[in-house]
Design a protein around this motif. Structure first.
Motif, PDB file in Angstrom:
ATOM      1  N   CYS A 238      89.750  74.330  -9.154  1.00 11.25           N
ATOM      2  CA  CYS A 238      90.337  74.111  -7.829  1.00 11.25           C
ATOM      3  C   CYS A 238      89.962  75.274  -6.918  1.00 11.25           C
ATOM      4  CB  CYS A 238      91.854  74.021  -7.909  1.00 11.25           C
ATOM      5  SG  CYS A 238      92.494  72.775  -9.057  1.00 11.25           S
ATOM      6  N   VAL A 239      89.575  74.944  -5.692  1.00 10.36           N
ATOM      7  CA  VAL A 239      89.202  75.963  -4.721  1.00 10.36           C
ATOM      8  C   VAL A 239      90.375  76.204  -3.781  1.00 10.36           C
ATOM      9  CG1 VAL A 239      87.518  76.677  -2.986  1.00 10.36           C
ATOM     10  CG2 VAL A 239      86.824  75.140  -4.844  1.00 10.36           C
ATOM     11  N   GLY A 240      90.841  77.434  -3.721  1.00  8.58           N
ATOM     12  CA  GLY A 240      91.946  77.787  -2.838  1.00  8.58           C
ATOM     13  C   GLY A 240      91.440  78.298  -1.496  1.00  8.58           C
ATOM     14  N   ARG A 241      92.206  78.043  -0.461  1.00  7.85           N
ATOM     15  CA  ARG A 241      91.945  78.626   0.863  1.00  7.85           C
ATOM     16  C   ARG A 241      90.531  78.365   1.354  1.00  7.85           C
ATOM     17  NH1 ARG A 241      94.737  84.503  -0.622  1.00  7.85           N
ATOM     18  NH2 ARG A 241      96.710  83.630  -1.341  1.00  7.85           N
ATOM     19  N   ASN A 242      90.079  77.116   1.233  1.00  4.59           N
ATOM     20  CA  ASN A 242      88.711  76.791   1.625  1.00  4.59           C
ATOM     21  C   ASN A 242      88.631  76.153   3.005  1.00  4.59           C
ATOM     22  OD1 ASN A 242      85.951  76.877   1.121  1.00  4.59           O
ATOM     23  ND2 ASN A 242      85.906  74.798   0.282  1.00  4.59           N
ATOM     24  N   TYR A 243      89.768  76.034   3.690  1.00  3.94           N
ATOM     25  CA  TYR A 243      89.805  75.588   5.085  1.00  3.94           C
ATOM     26  C   TYR A 243      90.586  76.643   5.858  1.00  3.94           C
ATOM     27  CZ  TYR A 243      88.246  70.893   3.681  1.00  3.94           C
ATOM     28  OH  TYR A 243      87.525  69.821   3.184  1.00  3.94           O
ATOM     29  N   ALA A 244      89.977  77.204   6.893  1.00  4.29           N
ATOM     30  CA  ALA A 244      90.583  78.325   7.606  1.00  4.29           C
ATOM     31  C   ALA A 244      91.952  77.971   8.190  1.00  4.29           C
ATOM     32  CB  ALA A 244      89.653  78.807   8.712  1.00  4.29           C
ATOM     33  N   ALA A 245      92.081  76.739   8.699  1.00  2.00           N
ATOM     34  CA  ALA A 245      93.348  76.342   9.317  1.00  2.00           C
ATOM     35  C   ALA A 245      94.471  76.269   8.283  1.00  2.00           C
ATOM     36  CB  ALA A 245      93.201  75.006  10.038  1.00  2.00           C
ATOM     37  N   HIS A 246      94.127  75.871   7.049  1.00  2.00           N
ATOM     38  CA  HIS A 246      95.140  75.840   5.990  1.00  2.00           C
ATOM     39  C   HIS A 246      95.530  77.252   5.581  1.00  2.00           C
ATOM     40  CE1 HIS A 246      97.352  75.051   2.362  1.00  2.00           C
ATOM     41  NE2 HIS A 246      96.431  75.640   1.616  1.00  2.00           N
ATOM     42  N   ALA A 247      94.564  78.144   5.456  1.00  2.00           N
ATOM     43  CA  ALA A 247      94.882  79.532   5.141  1.00  2.00           C
ATOM     44  C   ALA A 247      95.834  80.106   6.184  1.00  2.00           C
ATOM     45  CB  ALA A 247      93.606  80.364   5.063  1.00  2.00           C
ATOM     46  N   ALA A 248      95.577  79.783   7.446  1.00  2.00           N
ATOM     47  CA  ALA A 248      96.421  80.298   8.533  1.00  2.00           C
ATOM     48  C   ALA A 248      97.838  79.741   8.466  1.00  2.00           C
ATOM     49  CB  ALA A 248      95.783  79.965   9.882  1.00  2.00           C
ATOM     50  N   GLU A 249      97.983  78.451   8.118  1.00  2.00           N
ATOM     51  CA  GLU A 249      99.323  77.860   8.123  1.00  2.00           C
ATOM     52  C   GLU A 249     100.207  78.442   7.028  1.00  2.00           C
ATOM     53  OE1 GLU A 249      99.441  73.602   7.581  1.00  2.00           O
ATOM     54  OE2 GLU A 249      98.355  73.670   5.673  1.00  2.00           O
ATOM     55  N   LEU A 250      99.589  79.008   5.971  1.00  2.00           N
ATOM     56  CA  LEU A 250     100.358  79.653   4.904  1.00  2.00           C
ATOM     57  C   LEU A 250     100.301  81.179   5.002  1.00  2.00           C
ATOM     58  CD1 LEU A 250      99.589  77.467   1.751  1.00  2.00           C
ATOM     59  CD2 LEU A 250     101.461  77.270   3.403  1.00  2.00           C
ATOM     60  N   ASN A 251      99.796  81.677   6.143  1.00  2.00           N
ATOM     61  CA  ASN A 251      99.703  83.127   6.388  1.00  2.00           C
ATOM     62  C   ASN A 251      98.888  83.845   5.313  1.00  2.00           C
ATOM     63  OD1 ASN A 251     101.360  83.135   8.781  1.00  2.00           O
ATOM     64  ND2 ASN A 251     103.133  82.844   7.448  1.00  2.00           N
ATOM     65  N   ASN A 252      97.810  83.201   4.873  1.00  2.00           N
ATOM     66  CA  ASN A 252      96.908  83.799   3.890  1.00  2.00           C
ATOM     67  C   ASN A 252      95.638  84.277   4.578  1.00  2.00           C
ATOM     68  OD1 ASN A 252      98.512  83.256   1.584  1.00  2.00           O
ATOM     69  ND2 ASN A 252      97.785  81.146   1.550  1.00  2.00           N
ATOM     70  N   LYS A 253      95.067  85.349   4.057  1.00  2.00           N
ATOM     71  CA  LYS A 253      93.783  85.814   4.559  1.00  2.00           C
ATOM     72  C   LYS A 253      92.687  84.832   4.165  1.00  2.00           C
ATOM     73  CE  LYS A 253      94.909  90.757   4.406  1.00  2.00           C
ATOM     74  NZ  LYS A 253      94.561  92.086   3.818  1.00  2.00           N
ATOM     75  N   VAL A 254      91.700  84.692   5.013  1.00  2.00           N
ATOM     76  CA  VAL A 254      90.549  83.846   4.701  1.00  2.00           C
ATOM     77  C   VAL A 254      89.666  84.592   3.706  1.00  2.00           C
ATOM     78  CG1 VAL A 254      88.483  82.744   5.642  1.00  2.00           C
ATOM     79  CG2 VAL A 254      90.624  82.682   6.936  1.00  2.00           C
ATOM     80  N   PRO A 255      89.350  83.994   2.559  1.00  2.00           N
ATOM     81  CA  PRO A 255      88.559  84.699   1.545  1.00  2.00           C
ATOM     82  C   PRO A 255      87.115  84.908   1.987  1.00  2.00           C
ATOM     83  CG  PRO A 255      88.909  82.422   0.906  1.00  2.00           C
ATOM     84  CD  PRO A 255      89.735  82.637   2.128  1.00  2.00           C
ATOM     85  N   THR A 256      86.501  85.960   1.425  1.00  2.00           N
ATOM     86  CA  THR A 256      85.102  86.259   1.732  1.00  2.00           C
ATOM     87  C   THR A 256      84.158  85.716   0.658  1.00  2.00           C
ATOM     88  OG1 THR A 256      85.371  88.424   0.690  1.00  2.00           O
ATOM     89  CG2 THR A 256      85.690  88.304   3.069  1.00  2.00           C
ATOM     90  N   SER A 257      84.714  85.243  -0.446  1.00  2.00           N
ATOM     91  CA  SER A 257      83.946  84.534  -1.468  1.00  2.00           C
ATOM     92  C   SER A 257      84.842  83.439  -2.023  1.00  2.00           C
ATOM     93  CB  SER A 257      83.486  85.481  -2.582  1.00  2.00           C
ATOM     94  OG  SER A 257      84.594  85.989  -3.295  1.00  2.00           O
ATOM     95  N   PRO A 258      84.279  82.426  -2.667  1.00  2.00           N
ATOM     96  CA  PRO A 258      85.112  81.326  -3.167  1.00  2.00           C
ATOM     97  C   PRO A 258      86.250  81.836  -4.056  1.00  2.00           C
ATOM     98  CG  PRO A 258      82.822  80.705  -3.278  1.00  2.00           C
ATOM     99  CD  PRO A 258      82.838  82.156  -2.887  1.00  2.00           C
ATOM    100  N   PHE A 259      87.425  81.249  -3.852  1.00  2.00           N
ATOM    101  CA  PHE A 259      88.641  81.643  -4.561  1.00  2.00           C
ATOM    102  C   PHE A 259      89.054  80.466  -5.433  1.00  2.00           C
ATOM    103  CE2 PHE A 259      93.377  81.734  -4.506  1.00  2.00           C
ATOM    104  CZ  PHE A 259      93.560  82.907  -5.204  1.00  2.00           C
ATOM    105  N   LEU A 260      88.887  80.608  -6.753  1.00  2.00           N
ATOM    106  CA  LEU A 260      89.105  79.482  -7.651  1.00  2.00           C
ATOM    107  C   LEU A 260      90.236  79.744  -8.635  1.00  2.00           C
ATOM    108  CD1 LEU A 260      86.147  78.758  -6.623  1.00  2.00           C
ATOM    109  CD2 LEU A 260      85.884  77.630  -8.822  1.00  2.00           C
ATOM    110  N   PHE A 261      90.890  78.660  -9.017  1.00  2.00           N
ATOM    111  CA  PHE A 261      91.837  78.663 -10.126  1.00  2.00           C
ATOM    112  C   PHE A 261      91.619  77.365 -10.889  1.00  2.00           C
ATOM    113  CE2 PHE A 261      93.938  76.863  -6.428  1.00  2.00           C
ATOM    114  CZ  PHE A 261      94.595  75.744  -6.908  1.00  2.00           C
ATOM    115  N   SER A 262      92.293  77.206 -12.011  1.00  2.00           N
ATOM    116  CA  SER A 262      92.114  75.983 -12.797  1.00  2.00           C
ATOM    117  C   SER A 262      93.458  75.365 -13.134  1.00  2.00           C
ATOM    118  CB  SER A 262      91.324  76.272 -14.072  1.00  2.00           C
ATOM    119  OG  SER A 262      92.042  77.146 -14.912  1.00  2.00           O
ATOM    120  N   LYS A 263      93.400  74.119 -13.571  1.00  2.00           N
ATOM    121  CA  LYS A 263      94.590  73.400 -14.024  1.00  2.00           C
ATOM    122  C   LYS A 263      94.327  72.872 -15.430  1.00  2.00           C
ATOM    123  CE  LYS A 263      96.261  71.673  -9.503  1.00  2.00           C
ATOM    124  NZ  LYS A 263      97.703  71.448  -9.366  1.00  2.00           N
TER     125      LYS A 263
END
Length: 208
Positions: free
Chosen positions: A9-34
């Motif tokens: 799963c890719v986190g914070r991959n849309y700037a507007a979504h990062a902004a709505e959760l007050n997260n910084k926009v990543p400078t490289s892909p930010f991944l986690f798994s399920k």
């Protein structure tokens, strides 16, 4: 459903979504798994989710499936054989507490049924994806809509990064990130996973 091996799963991959959760926009892909136990196909059934751990939020995403093992230099249209619309369900209060402590997100993201997907359809190619939106309709109202053109990291970057750091093979799937508009689900909500104007999957939420 064909056998799915790894769920990235890719986190914070849309700037507007990062902004709505007050997260910084990543400078490289930010991944986690399920875990694979998180995966369930939306076929019109009732899907149980935790109702005693704070708000459960929907995050609607384009999901891509690998049809062959990754090889360096391979293009998106060569490796991806299918796509679906998915929901990355998130226990938001749990996630916020984990973020404060610097802990992994697994407790907030990896619970059973937290990775809901529609049926897979043949991958139409990147150029076609750019022409159509994916969306989530909740009890008759469109609540999220996105297009891969708004991604911070495009599909090629995500695939190359995933393969380099984790490995990527046939049957692996990637949730590619959610646009803005995430929100809470309640028991009885009917969710429709939509590609362009076509409903690919539906489910009814049961918080228990």
């Amino acid at each position: 459903m064909n056998t799915i091996r790894n769920i990235y799963c890719v986190g914070r991959n849309y700037a507007a979504h990062a902004a709505e959760l007050n997260n910084k926009v990543p400078t490289s892909p930010f991944l986690f798994s399920k875990p694979t136990h998180a995966l369930v196909e939306a076929m019109g059934q009732e899907i149980p989710l935790p109702g005693n751990r704070g708000p459960v939020h929907f995050e609607t995403e384009l999901v891509i499936r690998m049809g062959r093992p990754y090889e360096k230099g391979i293009k998106v249209d060569e490796i991806v054989d299918g796509m679906a619309i998915g929901i990355d369900f998130t226990l938001r209060d749990v996630q916020n507490e984990l973020k404060k402590k610097g802990y992994p997100w697994l407790l907030a993201k990896g619970f059973p049924n937290s990775a809901v997907i529609s049926k897979f359809i043949p991958f139409p190619g990147v150029e076609e994806l750019l022409k159509r939106n994916f969306s989530l309709v909740k009890t008759g109202e469109e609540v999220q809509s996105g297009n891969i053109s708004s991604m911070i990291f495009d599909l090629q970057t995500i695939i190359d990064f995933s393969a380099e750091h984790f490995g990527l093979g046939e049957g692996d799937i990637i949730f590619t990130g959610t646009p803005e508009g995430v929100g809470e689900v309640k028991s009885g909500d009917k969710l429709s996973l939509v590609w362009d104007q076509t409903v690919l999957g539906e489910c009814i939420i049961n918080l228990s």
